[in-house]
Design an enzyme around this catalytic site. Structure first.
Site, PDB file in Angstrom:
ATOM      1  N   ASP A 172      -5.090   3.977   0.725  1.00 23.56           N
ATOM      2  CA  ASP A 172      -5.282   2.537   0.824  1.00 23.56           C
ATOM      3  C   ASP A 172      -5.571   1.943   2.204  1.00 23.56           C
ATOM      4  OD1 ASP A 172      -4.393   3.244  -1.642  1.00 23.56           O
ATOM      5  OD2 ASP A 172      -2.523   2.128  -1.566  1.00 23.56           O
ATOM      6  N   GLU A 407       7.680  10.157  -0.622  1.00 31.17           N
ATOM      7  CA  GLU A 407       6.284   9.766  -0.851  1.00 31.17           C
ATOM      8  C   GLU A 407       5.400  10.286   0.291  1.00 31.17           C
ATOM      9  OE1 GLU A 407       5.964   5.532  -1.000  1.00 31.17           O
ATOM     10  OE2 GLU A 407       3.924   5.538  -1.790  1.00 31.17           O
TER      11      GLU A 407
HETATM   12  C1  9WN Z   1      -1.641   0.948  -5.015  1.00 31.42           C
HETATM   13  C2  9WN Z   1       1.171   5.364  -6.811  1.00 31.42           C
HETATM   14  C3  9WN Z   1       0.171   4.916  -5.758  1.00 31.42           C
HETATM   15  C4  9WN Z   1      -0.713   6.077  -5.256  1.00 31.42           C
HETATM   16  C5  9WN Z   1      -1.555   5.651  -4.050  1.00 31.42           C
HETATM   17  C6  9WN Z   1      -0.634   5.073  -2.989  1.00 31.42           C
HETATM   18  C7  9WN Z   1       0.155   3.900  -3.559  1.00 31.42           C
HETATM   19  C8  9WN Z   1      -0.348   1.664  -4.577  1.00 31.42           C
HETATM   20  C9  9WN Z   1       0.505   0.724  -3.764  1.00 31.42           C
HETATM   21  O1  9WN Z   1       0.890   4.322  -4.689  1.00 31.42           O
HETATM   22  O2  9WN Z   1      -0.748   2.843  -3.861  1.00 31.42           O
HETATM   23  O3  9WN Z   1      -2.336   1.732  -5.944  1.00 31.42           O
HETATM   24  O4  9WN Z   1       1.030  -0.226  -4.351  1.00 31.42           O
HETATM   25  O5  9WN Z   1       0.649   0.912  -2.545  1.00 31.42           O
HETATM   26  O6  9WN Z   1      -1.367   4.684  -1.869  1.00 31.42           O
HETATM   27  O7  9WN Z   1      -2.280   6.748  -3.556  1.00 31.42           O
HETATM   28  O8  9WN Z   1      -1.559   6.493  -6.283  1.00 31.42           O
HETATM   29  O9  9WN Z   1       1.895   6.453  -6.308  1.00 31.42           O
END
Ligand code: 9WN
Length: 445
Positions: A172, A407
């Site tokens: 992101d 994470e």
């Molecule tokens: C937005 C779920 C997801 C991962 C992504 C990570 C994070 C979300 C957020 O979490 O993103 O999709 O709210 O930050 O960056 O890679 O799929 O684990």
């Protein structure tokens, strides 16, 4: 499995998945991510393959229920019973699209298409009739999800799909996107008022900035205005990036789809064309000869994004570079930017340590993510860089043994240089699932 400590680790990883299991799928994290995420579920299925095949199958079956009529597999399938995540269905309003399947709430963007290689890995591990029948049932949905990228996200017919939101790549707030995002002008714009639920759970120092979120939200507002029409968005969206991570994963999954078609005796003409075209285009357009790394291309600006992201190593996983180019990529992996000057980092930081915009705690701007490590590990093995692969493997095992299944992780071994230890949410599903795959093997490509 190498020893008793690894056996214990394996049990702890299974316990993480057990506590995130929601009955038909697995949420990525206990509180931070309470719904089903697209690429997370692919990685998670790989972990379950080793000990809970019915959960591996259910994970992807449940995910594909949310597939849109145009083939797009959304990045989130919302659980109507779960609250506490922003942005939820009220902001996305994907009911404005004619493609949303009835009775299901989803986001309106996609994610890296990991499902073909994940499903193939499940089949490799199990090798039984039930898994083969499951593959047969999944095959058309996976093919349709790839076709969506070629039909709707590649207007120039180059064999490279674009993302229209940084969440689609899953990396992101990578500094690689900063320039492209900065073109989204926030002056004079009225955004819907919103609350960052993530910041109630995780410190701001480890999450994207408010400005990042304003831009993320503004992009969603634009999608709604067009009714999620990809043709209109190709013309209007200020953020359009041919992402190196998403396309490397697409390429590896095309390759896996060819194998699946062979196993099932299905026709593979169309897949063969995608496979060859994307492989060629990635190597031709996304290679940065100056830095010896692959990088993404900003379609709006007509130029490459800065090459410093861990995503630039993922073409190894898809077998894109020839042997000489692969050696250059591995040199970059061993360079101070990714290995530190005296071995003070864990493999592999998500961004070049020596770049100005590196940040050792902030999400995709420096910390180590285990899904990236897992793909790099397999990429290195594929090319026979066994020593480099062994280093990545032992760092992965050390990180989760010392700090648990976080994470992401601070890239430094010791805190004097910057962030060190577990970051983001504890009990993170893909960290646990891919650790299981790593510990259980057998190693494949
Ligand atoms: C937005 C779920 C997801 C991962 C992504 C990570 C994070 C979300 C957020 O979490 O993103 O999709 O709210 O930050 O960056 O890679 O799929 O684990």
């Amino acid at each position: 499995m190498r020893d008793r400590a690894e056996a214990d680790l394996l049990e702890r990883a299974k316990a993480v998945l057990a506590s995130n299991w929601c009955g038909s799928y697995t949420k990525p994290a206990p509180r931070l991510y309470p719904h089903q995420w697209n690429w997370d579920s692919g990685f998670v299925a790989i972990g379950y393959a080793h000990y809970a095949p019915e959960k591996a199958r259910s994970e992807l079956e449940h995910l594909f229920r949310a597939q849109w009529r145009n083939g797009m597999l959304p990045h989130i399938q919302f659980n109507p019973e779960s609250e506490g995540y922003f942005p939820g269905p009220d902001l996305w309003r994907t009911d404005l699209s004619p493609d949303l399947p009835p009775g299901i709430q989803t986001s309106g963007i996609s994610n890296p298409p990991v499902h073909a290689f994940a499903a193939l890995r499940v089949h490799e591990v199990r090798g039984d009739e039930a898994t083969k029948e499951w593959l047969r049932a999944l095959f058309p949905g996976i093919v349709a999800s790839h076709r969506y990228f070629y039909a709707r996200r590649d207007p120039g017919g180059e064999g490279l799909a674009y993302i229209r939101h940084p969440w689609e790549a899953g990396t992101d707030n990578s500094p690689a996107y900063d320039g492209a995002l900065s073109r989204i002008d926030l002056t004079g714009v009225t955004l819907p008022s919103y609350e960052r639920v993530d910041l109630k759970i995780i410190s701001q120092a480890q999450r994207p900035t408010q400005r990042d979120y304003d831009r993320y939200v503004l992009l969603i507002e634009l999608y709604k205005r067009t009714g999620y029409d990809d043709a209109a968005l190709s013309a209007e969206c200020p953020f359009l990036v041919q992402d190196v991570l998403l396309n490397s994963i697409l390429c590896r999954s095309n390759e896996a789809l060819l194998e699946i078609a062979e196993i099932l005796g299905e026709d593979s003409g169309e897949i063969r064309e995608w496979e060859a075209q994307t492989r060629r285009a990635l190597d031709a357009k996304l290679w940065d000869d100056e830095t010896g790394l692959y990088t993404s291309f900003d379609l709006r600006a007509g130029r490459s994004l800065p090459a410093g992201s861990v995503s630039g190593f993922i073409p190894l996983f898809a077998g894109v570079p020839d042997a000489a180019r692969a050696r250059r990529v591995v040199e970059r992996l061993d360079s101070p930017g990714f290995a530190g000057r005296s071995g003070e980092t864990y493999r592999v930081p998500s961004y070049d340590l020596e770049a100005m915009d590196f940040d050792s705690a902030k999400y995709w701007r420096g910390p180590v993510w285990l899904n990236m490590d897992w793909m790099i590990y397999r990429g290195l093995r594929r090319y026979g860089f066994d020593e480099a692969a062994a280093k990545v493997r032992s760092d992965m095992v050390e990180l989760v043994s010392r700090h648990g299944f976080h994470e992401y992780f601070g890239p430094f071994r010791r805190p004097e240089r910057g962030s060190s230890g577990g970051l983001g949410s504890p009990g993170f599903s893909w960290t646990a699932a891919l650790s299981i795959d790593l510990l259980r093997g057998p190693d494949g490509r």
